[in-house]
Design a protein around this motif. Sequence first.
Motif, short mmCIF file in Angstrom:
data_model
loop_
_atom_site.label_atom_id
_atom_site.label_comp_id
_atom_site.label_asym_id
_atom_site.label_seq_id
_atom_site.Cartn_x
_atom_site.Cartn_y
_atom_site.Cartn_z
N GLY A 45 9.81 -7.79 -18.85
CA GLY A 45 10.10 -6.56 -18.44
C GLY A 45 9.24 -5.52 -19.15
O GLY A 45 9.48 -4.48 -19.16
N GLU A 46 8.30 -6.08 -19.90
CA GLU A 46 7.62 -5.07 -20.61
C GLU A 46 6.10 -5.31 -20.83
O GLU A 46 5.16 -4.51 -21.53
CB GLU A 46 8.33 -4.69 -22.14
N ILE A 47 5.71 -6.56 -20.86
CA ILE A 47 4.29 -6.96 -20.96
C ILE A 47 3.40 -6.94 -19.62
O ILE A 47 3.76 -7.73 -18.73
CB ILE A 47 4.43 -8.34 -21.48
N ALA A 48 2.54 -5.86 -19.74
CA ALA A 48 1.96 -5.76 -18.62
C ALA A 48 0.36 -6.30 -18.60
O ALA A 48 -0.05 -6.26 -19.74
CB ALA A 48 1.78 -4.24 -18.22
N LEU A 174 6.40 -19.19 -10.24
CA LEU A 174 5.64 -18.98 -11.53
C LEU A 174 6.05 -18.51 -12.66
O LEU A 174 5.87 -19.11 -14.06
CB LEU A 174 4.53 -17.64 -10.92
N GLN A 175 7.50 -18.05 -12.55
CA GLN A 175 8.21 -17.69 -13.66
C GLN A 175 8.70 -18.89 -14.34
O GLN A 175 8.53 -18.79 -15.33
CB GLN A 175 9.20 -16.74 -13.26
N GLY A 176 9.13 -19.84 -13.50
CA GLY A 176 9.41 -21.02 -14.19
C GLY A 176 8.38 -21.92 -14.84
O GLY A 176 8.77 -22.45 -15.94
N SER A 182 11.66 -13.12 -16.85
CA SER A 182 11.42 -12.18 -15.28
C SER A 182 9.96 -11.95 -15.38
O SER A 182 9.22 -11.99 -16.26
CB SER A 182 11.94 -10.99 -15.74
N ILE A 183 9.71 -11.96 -14.07
CA ILE A 183 8.29 -11.27 -13.55
C ILE A 183 8.75 -10.07 -12.74
O ILE A 183 9.57 -10.59 -11.58
CB ILE A 183 7.28 -12.38 -13.02
#
Length: 198
Positions: A45-48, A174-176, A182-183
């Motif tokens: 949610g916030e790491i770009a 990928l998320q798992g 989340s992605i």
Amino acid sequence: MRRFRHALLPAALILAACAQPAAQGNDWQLDSATSSVGFVSIKSGEIAETHHFTNLTGSVAEDGTAELLIALDSVETGIDIRNERMREHFFQTGEYPQARLTAQIDLAALTGLEPGQRTTLPLQGTLELHGVSLPVETEVTVTDLNGERVLVETAQPVLLHVDDFGLADGLATLQGLAGLPSITPVVPVTASLVFERE
């Protein structure tokens, strides 16, 4: 399905590259060494994080037929294992090795553009990605560098919705694998492409 106003590697990016007077009658080729296509992923949610592709080819023919090819296995995220996962699980490059953008353009659209001058154009094309082919719309800024080279850039970041290209399952994988909560499934994309007259 939503109306596309975005593209992975904006379809029309390459289009304007050759929008010089058609009377000059030469094809244009992408200078891959000075060109780039990048995208941003947002996790938790916030790491770009920024990524790019290292293998691009493209051309604009004398008749206005434009094409850009992106080798998806050239994705570079800065982390080897993430590169491998992107290739195998997200892009599935064994089956879908490239993204392809095509369009037909009016080569006379930028007649009179002098070296150092730039303009922004609305452009339309078709994006083929992951076995899906969809129309795309975007705007690009075209700068005449020296009469023989042009720089084509996204006028603003464009957005790829992964669901539209059947990439949602790969994103979930990928998320798992990464153990992330989340992605974000909407990906901002930018491009800076240099074309040179043959």
